[in-house]
Design a protein around this motif. Structure first.
Motif, PDB file in Angstrom:
ATOM      1  N   GLY A 135     -18.848 -31.662  28.722  1.00 51.72           N
ATOM      2  CA  GLY A 135     -19.884 -32.464  29.364  1.00 51.72           C
ATOM      3  C   GLY A 135     -19.545 -33.930  29.449  1.00 51.72           C
ATOM      4  N   PRO A 136     -20.529 -34.695  29.896  1.00 55.37           N
ATOM      5  CA  PRO A 136     -21.896 -34.328  30.214  1.00 55.37           C
ATOM      6  C   PRO A 136     -21.968 -33.375  31.411  1.00 55.37           C
ATOM      7  CG  PRO A 136     -21.670 -36.727  30.097  1.00 55.37           C
ATOM      8  CD  PRO A 136     -20.309 -36.140  30.056  1.00 55.37           C
TER       9      PRO A 136
ATOM     10  N   ALA B 178     -23.999 -32.708  26.347  1.00 56.11           N
ATOM     11  CA  ALA B 178     -22.599 -32.990  26.044  1.00 56.11           C
ATOM     12  C   ALA B 178     -22.371 -32.509  24.616  1.00 56.11           C
ATOM     13  CB  ALA B 178     -22.299 -34.481  26.162  1.00 56.11           C
TER      14      ALA B 178
ATOM     15  N   CYS C  45     -22.937 -41.225  26.015  1.00 54.61           N
ATOM     16  CA  CYS C  45     -21.568 -40.716  25.923  1.00 54.61           C
ATOM     17  C   CYS C  45     -20.556 -41.848  26.071  1.00 54.61           C
ATOM     18  CB  CYS C  45     -21.319 -39.626  26.962  1.00 54.61           C
ATOM     19  SG  CYS C  45     -22.169 -38.079  26.575  1.00 54.61           S
TER      20      CYS C  45
ATOM     21  N   LEU D  48     -27.965 -39.719  28.821  1.00 54.98           N
ATOM     22  CA  LEU D  48     -26.798 -38.989  28.336  1.00 54.98           C
ATOM     23  C   LEU D  48     -25.493 -39.674  28.725  1.00 54.98           C
ATOM     24  CD1 LEU D  48     -25.768 -36.483  26.834  1.00 54.98           C
ATOM     25  CD2 LEU D  48     -25.769 -35.287  29.034  1.00 54.98           C
ATOM     26  N   ASP D  49     -25.368 -40.088  29.976  1.00 59.75           N
ATOM     27  CA  ASP D  49     -24.128 -40.717  30.412  1.00 59.75           C
ATOM     28  C   ASP D  49     -23.874 -42.025  29.659  1.00 59.75           C
ATOM     29  OD1 ASP D  49     -23.432 -38.730  32.348  1.00 59.75           O
ATOM     30  OD2 ASP D  49     -24.992 -39.541  33.645  1.00 59.75           O
TER      31      ASP D  49
ATOM     32  N   ARG E  60     -29.523 -31.715  30.603  1.00 56.78           N
ATOM     33  CA  ARG E  60     -28.083 -32.000  30.631  1.00 56.78           C
ATOM     34  C   ARG E  60     -27.622 -32.163  29.193  1.00 56.78           C
ATOM     35  NH1 ARG E  60     -26.560 -36.837  32.819  1.00 56.78           N
ATOM     36  NH2 ARG E  60     -24.548 -35.982  33.353  1.00 56.78           N
TER      37      ARG E  60
END
Length: 132
Positions: free
Chosen positions: A99-100, A110, A86, A82-83, A108
């Motif tokens: 988010g995230p 976003a 993003c 996810l990070d 998790r």
């Protein structure tokens, strides 16, 4: 990125759950007639149609409210990182509206909007739910 679901944001969760479960005959991944979330898969696949109480997502995003004329659905895409995802899409011009952040202890998320204002949720599963 993998398509995960189209999620309908509903105010009458019990009525909608009953409609998709009993009237259309869809099988939920897990029993949740009282909500606030349920997912129906097709042909045993991981992608599907989900229901979520509008008020629950409004707690996360704030802007949804409970009015039935607000957002009605969102597209959910599953990602492994996810990070990293993003950072990549922000670099290409996306603007996150949330988010995230942790959504549950297993996931998790976003949120961002497309140019027409539709909500897109990116989700990273930390632990999978056992299916019925």
């Amino acid at each position: 990125m993998e398509f995960a679901q189209v999620r309908l944001l509903v105010t009458d969760f019990r009525g909608c759950y009953r409609f998709y479960r009993q009237v259309l005959g869809l099988d939920p991944q897990f029993e949740a007639p009282d909500g606030p979330y349920a997912k129906f898969s097709f042909d045993g696949g991981s992608a599907g149609l989900a229901l979520q109480e509008r008020a629950q997502l409004a707690e996360v995003l704030g802007e949804l409210g409970t009015a039935p004329d607000g957002y009605r659905s969102l597209v959910v895409l599953r990602v492994d990182d996810l990070d990293g995802c993003c950072a990549e899409i922000i670099g290409r011009g996306a603007v996150l509206v949330h988010g995230p952040a942790a959504m549950t202890d297993r996931m998790r998320v976003a949120h961002l909007k497309d140019p027409d204002g539709n909500i897109v949720e990116l989700q990273q599963w930390l632990e999978l739910r056992e299916t019925v």
